[in-house]
Design a protein around this motif. Structure first.
Motif, PDB file in Angstrom:
ATOM      1  N   PRO A  57      47.158  32.676  53.025  1.00 19.93           N
ATOM      2  CA  PRO A  57      45.912  32.685  53.805  1.00 19.93           C
ATOM      3  C   PRO A  57      46.127  33.126  55.248  1.00 19.93           C
ATOM      4  O   PRO A  57      45.299  33.849  55.812  1.00 19.93           O
ATOM      5  CB  PRO A  57      45.437  31.232  53.718  1.00 19.93           C
ATOM      6  N   GLY A  58      47.258  32.726  55.847  1.00 17.22           N
ATOM      7  CA  GLY A  58      47.527  33.124  57.225  1.00 17.22           C
ATOM      8  C   GLY A  58      47.710  34.619  57.373  1.00 17.22           C
ATOM      9  O   GLY A  58      47.198  35.230  58.321  1.00 17.22           O
ATOM     10  N   SER A  59      48.437  35.226  56.424  1.00 19.13           N
ATOM     11  CA  SER A  59      48.638  36.675  56.481  1.00 19.13           C
ATOM     12  C   SER A  59      47.329  37.425  56.286  1.00 19.13           C
ATOM     13  O   SER A  59      47.055  38.423  56.958  1.00 19.13           O
ATOM     14  CB  SER A  59      49.652  37.106  55.414  1.00 19.13           C
ATOM     15  N   LEU A  60      46.511  36.937  55.362  1.00 20.97           N
ATOM     16  CA  LEU A  60      45.218  37.567  55.145  1.00 20.97           C
ATOM     17  C   LEU A  60      44.324  37.389  56.362  1.00 20.97           C
ATOM     18  O   LEU A  60      43.603  38.316  56.764  1.00 20.97           O
ATOM     19  CB  LEU A  60      44.552  36.982  53.894  1.00 20.97           C
ATOM     20  N   ALA A  61      44.389  36.223  56.979  1.00 19.74           N
ATOM     21  CA  ALA A  61      43.561  35.969  58.165  1.00 19.74           C
ATOM     22  C   ALA A  61      43.872  36.948  59.277  1.00 19.74           C
ATOM     23  O   ALA A  61      42.972  37.363  60.025  1.00 19.74           O
ATOM     24  CB  ALA A  61      43.772  34.542  58.652  1.00 19.74           C
ATOM     25  N   SER A  62      45.146  37.365  59.396  1.00 21.92           N
ATOM     26  CA  SER A  62      45.508  38.316  60.452  1.00 21.92           C
ATOM     27  C   SER A  62      44.837  39.666  60.263  1.00 21.92           C
ATOM     28  O   SER A  62      44.686  40.431  61.221  1.00 21.92           O
ATOM     29  CB  SER A  62      47.033  38.493  60.497  1.00 21.92           C
ATOM     30  N   MET A  63      44.416  39.974  59.026  1.00 19.23           N
ATOM     31  CA  MET A  63      43.714  41.215  58.743  1.00 19.23           C
ATOM     32  C   MET A  63      42.219  41.114  59.037  1.00 19.23           C
ATOM     33  O   MET A  63      41.510  42.117  59.040  1.00 19.23           O
ATOM     34  CB  MET A  63      43.897  41.615  57.276  1.00 19.23           C
ATOM     35  N   LEU A  64      41.742  39.890  59.245  1.00 23.26           N
ATOM     36  CA  LEU A  64      40.306  39.654  59.371  1.00 23.26           C
ATOM     37  C   LEU A  64      39.841  39.475  60.811  1.00 23.26           C
ATOM     38  O   LEU A  64      38.651  39.222  61.039  1.00 23.26           O
ATOM     39  CB  LEU A  64      39.911  38.413  58.562  1.00 23.26           C
ATOM     40  N   ARG A  65      40.740  39.599  61.768  1.00 22.05           N
ATOM     41  CA  ARG A  65      40.339  39.398  63.163  1.00 22.05           C
ATOM     42  C   ARG A  65      39.289  40.433  63.562  1.00 22.05           C
ATOM     43  O   ARG A  65      39.445  41.620  63.330  1.00 22.05           O
ATOM     44  CB  ARG A  65      41.552  39.528  64.083  1.00 22.05           C
ATOM     45  N   GLY A  66      38.199  39.971  64.147  1.00 23.12           N
ATOM     46  CA  GLY A  66      37.134  40.860  64.599  1.00 23.12           C
ATOM     47  C   GLY A  66      36.164  41.291  63.517  1.00 23.12           C
ATOM     48  O   GLY A  66      35.243  42.063  63.774  1.00 23.12           O
ATOM     49  N   ILE A  67      36.346  40.776  62.296  1.00 16.78           N
ATOM     50  CA  ILE A  67      35.467  41.129  61.180  1.00 16.78           C
ATOM     51  C   ILE A  67      34.193  40.290  61.235  1.00 16.78           C
ATOM     52  O   ILE A  67      34.211  39.115  61.615  1.00 16.78           O
ATOM     53  CB  ILE A  67      36.216  40.902  59.838  1.00 16.78           C
ATOM     54  N   ASP A  68      33.068  40.887  60.830  1.00 15.33           N
ATOM     55  CA  ASP A  68      31.788  40.160  60.809  1.00 15.33           C
ATOM     56  C   ASP A  68      31.519  39.490  59.466  1.00 15.33           C
ATOM     57  O   ASP A  68      30.846  38.461  59.415  1.00 15.33           O
ATOM     58  CB  ASP A  68      30.636  41.125  61.122  1.00 15.33           C
ATOM     59  N   ALA A  69      32.007  40.081  58.377  1.00 14.54           N
ATOM     60  CA  ALA A  69      31.731  39.524  57.050  1.00 14.54           C
ATOM     61  C   ALA A  69      32.852  39.915  56.091  1.00 14.54           C
ATOM     62  O   ALA A  69      33.350  41.043  56.127  1.00 14.54           O
ATOM     63  CB  ALA A  69      30.391  40.029  56.517  1.00 14.54           C
ATOM     64  N   VAL A  70      33.216  38.970  55.238  1.00 13.26           N
ATOM     65  CA  VAL A  70      34.189  39.206  54.167  1.00 13.26           C
ATOM     66  C   VAL A  70      33.433  39.230  52.847  1.00 13.26           C
ATOM     67  O   VAL A  70      32.598  38.361  52.580  1.00 13.26           O
ATOM     68  CB  VAL A  70      35.258  38.097  54.136  1.00 13.26           C
ATOM     69  N   VAL A  71      33.728  40.235  52.019  1.00  6.52           N
ATOM     70  CA  VAL A  71      33.110  40.343  50.697  1.00  6.52           C
ATOM     71  C   VAL A  71      34.221  40.349  49.648  1.00  6.52           C
ATOM     72  O   VAL A  71      35.149  41.162  49.741  1.00  6.52           O
ATOM     73  CB  VAL A  71      32.263  41.618  50.556  1.00  6.52           C
ATOM     74  N   TYR A  72      34.113  39.469  48.677  1.00  2.00           N
ATOM     75  CA  TYR A  72      35.123  39.371  47.622  1.00  2.00           C
ATOM     76  C   TYR A  72      34.535  39.948  46.337  1.00  2.00           C
ATOM     77  O   TYR A  72      33.668  39.345  45.707  1.00  2.00           O
ATOM     78  CB  TYR A  72      35.522  37.909  47.405  1.00  2.00           C
ATOM     79  N   THR A  73      35.007  41.154  45.982  1.00  2.00           N
ATOM     80  CA  THR A  73      34.520  41.807  44.766  1.00  2.00           C
ATOM     81  C   THR A  73      35.601  41.943  43.698  1.00  2.00           C
ATOM     82  O   THR A  73      35.338  42.473  42.621  1.00  2.00           O
ATOM     83  CB  THR A  73      33.979  43.211  45.077  1.00  2.00           C
ATOM     84  N   ALA A  74      36.830  41.491  44.000  1.00  2.00           N
ATOM     85  CA  ALA A  74      37.920  41.601  43.025  1.00  2.00           C
ATOM     86  C   ALA A  74      37.645  40.692  41.836  1.00  2.00           C
ATOM     87  O   ALA A  74      37.076  39.606  41.981  1.00  2.00           O
ATOM     88  CB  ALA A  74      39.250  41.237  43.680  1.00  2.00           C
ATOM     89  N   GLY A  75      38.068  41.121  40.651  1.00  2.00           N
ATOM     90  CA  GLY A  75      37.859  40.301  39.464  1.00  2.00           C
ATOM     91  C   GLY A  75      38.704  40.782  38.301  1.00  2.00           C
ATOM     92  O   GLY A  75      39.111  41.946  38.241  1.00  2.00           O
ATOM     93  N   SER A  76      38.980  39.863  37.376  1.00  2.00           N
ATOM     94  CA  SER A  76      39.831  40.184  36.224  1.00  2.00           C
ATOM     95  C   SER A  76      39.029  40.667  35.025  1.00  2.00           C
ATOM     96  O   SER A  76      39.605  41.166  34.054  1.00  2.00           O
ATOM     97  CB  SER A  76      40.616  38.931  35.813  1.00  2.00           C
ATOM     98  N   ASN A  77      37.709  40.459  35.058  1.00  2.00           N
ATOM     99  CA  ASN A  77      36.832  40.828  33.932  1.00  2.00           C
ATOM    100  C   ASN A  77      37.206  40.123  32.634  1.00  2.00           C
ATOM    101  O   ASN A  77      37.030  40.663  31.543  1.00  2.00           O
ATOM    102  CB  ASN A  77      36.821  42.344  33.721  1.00  2.00           C
ATOM    103  N   GLY A  78      37.722  38.913  32.764  1.00  2.00           N
ATOM    104  CA  GLY A  78      38.007  38.116  31.569  1.00  2.00           C
ATOM    105  C   GLY A  78      39.239  38.557  30.818  1.00  2.00           C
ATOM    106  O   GLY A  78      39.299  38.452  29.597  1.00  2.00           O
ATOM    107  N   GLY A  79      40.261  39.035  31.515  1.00  2.00           N
ATOM    108  CA  GLY A  79      41.503  39.465  30.877  1.00  2.00           C
ATOM    109  C   GLY A  79      42.438  38.293  30.637  1.00  2.00           C
ATOM    110  O   GLY A  79      42.013  37.193  30.297  1.00  2.00           O
ATOM    111  N   ALA A  80      43.718  38.526  30.845  1.00  2.00           N
ATOM    112  CA  ALA A  80      44.721  37.484  30.625  1.00  2.00           C
ATOM    113  C   ALA A  80      44.454  36.274  31.511  1.00  2.00           C
ATOM    114  O   ALA A  80      44.037  36.419  32.668  1.00  2.00           O
ATOM    115  CB  ALA A  80      46.111  38.049  30.904  1.00  2.00           C
ATOM    116  N   ARG A  81      44.717  35.086  30.977  1.00  2.00           N
ATOM    117  CA  ARG A  81      44.420  33.859  31.714  1.00  2.00           C
ATOM    118  C   ARG A  81      45.113  33.809  33.061  1.00  2.00           C
ATOM    119  O   ARG A  81      44.529  33.376  34.063  1.00  2.00           O
ATOM    120  CB  ARG A  81      44.818  32.637  30.873  1.00  2.00           C
TER     121      ARG A  81
END
Length: 216
Positions: A57-81
């Protein structure tokens, strides 16, 4: 607006990026492979490279400095558990924590209509996918951020029609990925819609009108 898309190389993420750039927004996002960066840069997207399975989370947070909104669109589409647990589960939890650390207020998650696939004899992997999605919806709703959960019905690859049905509850049908992305872009530009779960399917109402109708 400065928007960071987790899943920017995916179908919905890429379409959303195009919509936002066309509006004049700045788009950055997370990809897994360095070779993806050049293609995304040519489309005006600032890509950062990391694997959701390994990033903190800390490494990802460093990429988010100055961002107005985060959108999470990644997904597995029901693949391997294990992939579902990593991408649809742990990845969202990391993204929520990173968003808090970076002091970004807005977080939008692309989830799934809970009725999708019900009564069709879904296998254990898909059932696990639905269970993880539900628990993550709960986690997002309890995050304290200005969150929004969008639950589209079955995703289709045909061209968008620019008309949808959007509200707290919708029947399970189908909707084009183009219309999902266009709806996301419209929602991101309407900050009065916050801390809501909205379900989305094809319909007869223009996207902008449907979004305005959900302001309360």
């Amino acid at each position: 607006m400065k928007v960071f898309i987790i899943g920017v190389s995916g179908s919905i993420g890429g379409l959303l990026a195009r919509n936002l750039i066309d509006r004049g927004d700045e788009v950055s996002g997370l990809v897994r492979r360095d070779e993806q960066r050049a293609d995304l840069a040519a489309r005006g997207i600032d890509a950062r490279v990391a694997d959701l399975a390994d990033i903190t989370p800390g490494s990802l947070a460093s990429m988010l400095r100055g961002i107005d909104a985060v959108v999470y669109t990644a997904g597995s589409n029901g693949g391997a558990r294990e992939v579902t647990a990593t991408i649809d589960g742990d990845g969202v939890v990391k993204a929520l924590e990173a968003t808090r650390i970076a002091r970004v207020k807005r977080f939008t998650l692309v989830s799934v209509l809970p009725e999708a696939g019900r009564g069709q004899g879904v296998d254990e992997g898909v059932e696990f996918y639905f269970a993880v999605k539900k628990l993550i919806d709960v986690a997002v709703s309890e995050s304290g951020l200005d969150w929004l959960i969008l639950r589209p019905s079955a995703l289709a690859d045909h061209a968008g029609i620019g008309a949808i049905a959007l509200g707290p509850a919708q029947p399970h049908d189908e909707i084009s990925r183009e219309d999902v992305a266009a709806t996301l872009a419209e929602l991101l530009h309407e900050p009065r819609i916050r801390r809501r779960i909205l379900e989305l399917t094809q319909g007869s109402t223009p996207i902008a009108t449907a979004v305005q109708t959900n302001i309360r």
